[in-house]
Motif scaffolding. Structure first.
Motif, PDB file in Angstrom:
ATOM      1  N   PRO A 105      50.735  47.121  54.390  1.00  0.00           N
ATOM      2  CA  PRO A 105      51.555  45.915  54.547  1.00  0.00           C
ATOM      3  C   PRO A 105      51.179  44.741  53.646  1.00  0.00           C
ATOM      4  N   ASN A 106      49.989  44.744  53.071  1.00  0.00           N
ATOM      5  CA  ASN A 106      49.533  43.565  52.333  1.00  0.00           C
ATOM      6  C   ASN A 106      49.744  43.656  50.829  1.00  0.00           C
ATOM      7  N   HIS A 107      49.427  44.784  50.258  1.00  0.00           N
ATOM      8  CA  HIS A 107      49.745  45.036  48.856  1.00  0.00           C
ATOM      9  C   HIS A 107      49.579  46.516  48.575  1.00  0.00           C
ATOM     10  N   ILE A 108      50.136  46.989  47.493  1.00  0.00           N
ATOM     11  CA  ILE A 108      49.988  48.382  47.100  1.00  0.00           C
ATOM     12  C   ILE A 108      48.504  48.667  46.867  1.00  0.00           C
ATOM     13  N   PRO A 109      47.977  49.754  47.426  1.00  0.00           N
ATOM     14  CA  PRO A 109      46.551  50.061  47.203  1.00  0.00           C
ATOM     15  C   PRO A 109      46.360  50.677  45.816  1.00  0.00           C
ATOM     16  N   ASN A 110      46.375  49.828  44.812  1.00  0.00           N
ATOM     17  CA  ASN A 110      46.341  50.298  43.429  1.00  0.00           C
ATOM     18  C   ASN A 110      45.609  49.273  42.569  1.00  0.00           C
ATOM     19  N   PRO A 111      44.441  49.612  42.031  1.00  0.00           N
ATOM     20  CA  PRO A 111      43.687  48.662  41.206  1.00  0.00           C
ATOM     21  C   PRO A 111      44.414  48.234  39.936  1.00  0.00           C
ATOM     22  N   GLU A 112      45.464  48.956  39.550  1.00  0.00           N
ATOM     23  CA  GLU A 112      46.233  48.578  38.365  1.00  0.00           C
ATOM     24  C   GLU A 112      47.357  47.612  38.691  1.00  0.00           C
ATOM     25  N   ASN A 113      47.698  47.472  39.969  1.00  0.00           N
ATOM     26  CA  ASN A 113      48.803  46.613  40.364  1.00  0.00           C
ATOM     27  C   ASN A 113      48.419  45.141  40.232  1.00  0.00           C
ATOM     28  N   ILE A 166      42.666  40.142  45.244  1.00  0.00           N
ATOM     29  CA  ILE A 166      41.203  40.213  45.338  1.00  0.00           C
ATOM     30  C   ILE A 166      40.555  39.130  44.471  1.00  0.00           C
ATOM     31  N   GLN A 167      41.182  38.746  43.372  1.00  0.00           N
ATOM     32  CA  GLN A 167      40.660  37.637  42.567  1.00  0.00           C
ATOM     33  C   GLN A 167      40.635  36.349  43.390  1.00  0.00           C
ATOM     34  N   ASP A 208      41.906  52.259  45.478  1.00  0.00           N
ATOM     35  CA  ASP A 208      43.217  52.781  45.843  1.00  0.00           C
ATOM     36  C   ASP A 208      43.078  53.454  47.208  1.00  0.00           C
ATOM     37  N   ALA A 209      44.154  54.059  47.705  1.00  0.00           N
ATOM     38  CA  ALA A 209      44.164  54.522  49.096  1.00  0.00           C
ATOM     39  C   ALA A 209      43.135  55.593  49.388  1.00  0.00           C
ATOM     40  N   ASP A 210      42.841  56.466  48.410  1.00  0.00           N
ATOM     41  CA  ASP A 210      41.893  57.558  48.661  1.00  0.00           C
ATOM     42  C   ASP A 210      40.577  57.381  47.923  1.00  0.00           C
ATOM     43  N   CYS A 211      40.416  56.242  47.244  1.00  0.00           N
ATOM     44  CA  CYS A 211      39.135  55.795  46.688  1.00  0.00           C
ATOM     45  C   CYS A 211      38.613  56.615  45.512  1.00  0.00           C
ATOM     46  N   ASP A 212      39.494  57.313  44.818  1.00  0.00           N
ATOM     47  CA  ASP A 212      39.023  57.955  43.593  1.00  0.00           C
ATOM     48  C   ASP A 212      39.198  57.029  42.393  1.00  0.00           C
ATOM     49  N   ARG A 213      39.851  55.880  42.605  1.00  0.00           N
ATOM     50  CA  ARG A 213      39.976  54.870  41.553  1.00  0.00           C
ATOM     51  C   ARG A 213      39.555  53.517  42.105  1.00  0.00           C
ATOM     52  N   ALA A 214      39.072  52.653  41.211  1.00  0.00           N
ATOM     53  CA  ALA A 214      38.594  51.342  41.640  1.00  0.00           C
ATOM     54  C   ALA A 214      38.597  50.375  40.472  1.00  0.00           C
ATOM     55  N   ALA A 215      38.453  49.112  40.796  1.00  0.00           N
ATOM     56  CA  ALA A 215      38.232  48.063  39.801  1.00  0.00           C
ATOM     57  C   ALA A 215      37.394  46.986  40.476  1.00  0.00           C
ATOM     58  N   ILE A 216      36.895  46.034  39.688  1.00  0.00           N
ATOM     59  CA  ILE A 216      36.086  44.964  40.260  1.00  0.00           C
ATOM     60  C   ILE A 216      36.540  43.619  39.718  1.00  0.00           C
ATOM     61  N   VAL A 217      36.059  42.585  40.357  1.00  0.00           N
ATOM     62  CA  VAL A 217      36.322  41.211  39.946  1.00  0.00           C
ATOM     63  C   VAL A 217      34.984  40.496  39.858  1.00  0.00           C
ATOM     64  N   ASP A 218      34.748  39.795  38.761  1.00  0.00           N
ATOM     65  CA  ASP A 218      33.497  39.069  38.597  1.00  0.00           C
ATOM     66  C   ASP A 218      33.501  37.805  39.453  1.00  0.00           C
ATOM     67  N   GLY A 219      32.350  37.200  39.597  1.00  0.00           N
ATOM     68  CA  GLY A 219      32.229  36.021  40.443  1.00  0.00           C
ATOM     69  C   GLY A 219      33.059  34.836  39.996  1.00  0.00           C
ATOM     70  N   ASP A 220      33.465  34.811  38.700  1.00  0.00           N
ATOM     71  CA  ASP A 220      34.317  33.729  38.222  1.00  0.00           C
ATOM     72  C   ASP A 220      35.794  34.033  38.413  1.00  0.00           C
ATOM     73  N   GLY A 221      36.082  35.150  39.105  1.00  0.00           N
ATOM     74  CA  GLY A 221      37.469  35.515  39.384  1.00  0.00           C
ATOM     75  C   GLY A 221      38.137  36.340  38.305  1.00  0.00           C
ATOM     76  N   ALA A 260      39.226  39.529  36.364  1.00  0.00           N
ATOM     77  CA  ALA A 260      39.388  40.946  36.665  1.00  0.00           C
ATOM     78  C   ALA A 260      38.617  41.787  35.655  1.00  0.00           C
ATOM     79  N   ILE A 261      37.919  42.792  36.160  1.00  0.00           N
ATOM     80  CA  ILE A 261      37.245  43.760  35.294  1.00  0.00           C
ATOM     81  C   ILE A 261      37.856  45.121  35.603  1.00  0.00           C
ATOM     82  N   ASN A 262      38.929  45.412  34.871  1.00  0.00           N
ATOM     83  CA  ASN A 262      39.592  46.701  34.998  1.00  0.00           C
ATOM     84  C   ASN A 262      39.982  47.186  33.606  1.00  0.00           C
TER      85      ASN A 262
END
Length: 504
Positions: A225-233, A240-241, A256-269, A271-273
């Motif tokens: 309900p909140n957003h597509i579970p997709n680190p590319e979206n 998350i930023q 993502d929904a099954d956790c085989d993909r991911a991305a991160i965000v640095d402390g300054d906001g 995106a690291i993808n």
């Protein structure tokens, strides 16, 4: 219906809820039985000696499809172990983890796709099934769907996530060189699970001593309900930023929904993808052992290649598709070339140290270790990629092929572009051109300041086109050059290219 229509790469996938449902419980049950028969042949075992684990993500159709697949396994005479909520990487790990060592595993998931979709992924201890194996499985399942197996196997429920969590916890302690029960004390990690299966990662972080203030959407909800579970979206990343900035987290992680993909965000906001994510994990691995080869998909940037080279590594571009890059990395290692990583810009990342399993959660765990080390030095994680040269502009266009024989049309178009590039000294064919045709150009006197890659989709009647430029206005200039070459090509809708090139 021909069940082969459900094949998507090396997965089974289709609409599982509502109008247009094609992936039914009967199909899942038949696939469970067919998988048992395949394993009996491959492993030389009787059905009663076969054990298969099953897991699912949070989709609303997951419980019913898992139950059906488990029943198919049991009616074939084998043992089914129901893990309930799980992740795709964890399912593979169950085939090689002492105390389980299952003969096969099935994950019920459709990854980042909408809530009404679902699918099945199949594993043995050698990894995921290949596309041809999945096609054979579908064909055999459809042929035997009317059978009424008489054997009586068993179904039992056992959680596996606690075991998988311990494996990740052990990796954290090993990476930090400590036996401390709370090795992440002082680190703040905001976790975004997108209401998929990965919410337990926040529990892992807290058990390791980290604060998870700023975490969101941890509870499973199959409607997402909140957003597509997709680190590319983009919307998912923006969410998350924002959470990282508002909570003051040191790092944010999103799955993502099954956790085989991911991305991160640095402390300054930031995106690291995509290229940034590849650069970061490459920098870490090459710092540990310089001279290694990093295998990526074909659409990575020129700046990334420079960055990897400056870190003491070799950048090896290969075909898109996470199985393609993984298989190529495995081949290179087999031939004696040191290659610690196979990674796609989509966030699929497989490390040699982790059985070349594309595991977004394992990747994030390696990055969390480095984030803790960097914080102890008073630095941000993102400072490791400050020297990454990123393009001034980029574009991604999909050109639909309108002819039925789409592959022939695409290959003819690529051949035409290749022929032109060979004759035109201003068109520089990439030396590592392993998919489609990649051409670089000098812009405003700057050598190789921009490029395009035109390729043919593996499965669909589409020619994806990627372009980047280090100089503003370069992408349009590059796309105009391409359009001038292929403007007379038949069987392709060139409208998006024409518009991007400023010709309309």
């Amino acid at each position: 219906m021909d069940w082969l229509m459900l094949k998507s790469g090396s997965d089974v996938r289709g609409t599982a809820v509502g109008e247009g449902t094609v992936l039914t419980e009967d199909i899942a049950k038949a696939l469970g039985t067919a998988f048992v028969k395949k394993l009996c042949v491959d492993k030389g075992k009787r059905a009663e000696d076969i054990t298969i684990s099953l897991g699912r993500d949070s989709r609303i159709s997951g419980p019913a499809l898992l139950k059906a697949a488990a029943e198919g396994i049991a009616t074939a005479g084998a043992k089914a172990i129901d893990f309930g909520m799980c992740t795709t990487p964890a399912m593979f790990m169950s085939t090689i983890t002492e105390g389980f060592l299952t003969d096969g595993a099935i994950m019920i998931t459709a990854s980042h796709h909408p809530w009404n979709k679902n699918g099945l992924k199949f594993f043995t201890n050698k990894g995921g099934l290949e596309g041809k194996e999945v096609a054979d499985l579908l064909t055999k399942a459809q042929a035997m769907q009317a059978e009424d197996p008489q054997e009586n196997g068993s179904i039992r429920q056992t959680p596996f996530l606690p075991v998988y969590m311990k494996q990740l916890a052990d990796r954290i302690r090993k990476g930090l060189g400590t036996t401390d029960e709370k090795p992440l004390k002082g680190l703040q990690v905001a976790v975004d699970a997108g209401n998929g299966a990965g919410g337990f990662y926040a529990d892992l972080m807290e058990s390791m001593g980290a604060s998870t203030k700023g975490s969101q959407f941890l509870n499973p909800d199959g409607y997402f309900p909140n957003h597509i579970p997709n680190p590319e979206n983009q919307d998912a990343m923006k969410s998350i930023q924002k959470a990282v900035l508002e909570s003051g987290a040191d790092v944010g992680v999103i799955f993502d929904a099954d956790c085989d993909r991911a991305a991160i965000v640095d402390g300054d906001g930031k995106a690291i993808n995509r290229n940034r994510l590849i650069a970061l994990i490459s920098a870490i691995l090459l710092e540990e052992e310089p001279g290694q080869t990093i295998v990526t998909d074909s659409v990575t940037s020129a700046g990334l290649a420079e960055f990897i080279s400056h870190c003491g590594g070799k950048h090896y571009r290969f075909k898109r598709g996470y199985r393609n890059v993984i298989d190529e990395a495995v081949r290179l290692n087999r031939e004696g070339e040191r290659c610690p990583l196979a990674i796609e810009t989509s966030g699929h990342a497989a490390l040699r140290e982790n059985h070349f399993l594309d595991d977004g959660m394992y990747l994030v765990t390696v990055l969390i270790i480095r984030a803790m080390q960097m914080k102890q030095q008073g630095k941000r994680l993102g400072s490791m990629i400050e020297d990454l040269n990123e393009p001034a502009e980029s574009a991604e266009i999909r050109l639909n092929i309108t002819e039925k024989e789409f592959r022939a049309v695409g290959e003819k178009t690529i051949a035409l572009v290749t022929e032109h590039a060979t004759a035109d000294p201003d068109w520089h064919i990439a030396p590592d051109n392993r998919e489609g045709i990649r051409i670089s150009f000098d812009i405003d006197g700057t050598k190789d300041a921009g490029w395009f890659l035109l390729r043919l989709s593996v499965h669909d009647p589409v020619m994806p086109l990627n372009a980047e430029s280090d100089i503003r206005g370069g992408v349009r200039e590059i796309l105009k050059k391409l359009y001038d070459v292929i403007r007379e090509c038949c069987g392709i809708d060139l409208t998006p290219l024409k518009q991007a090139a400023g010709e309309e």
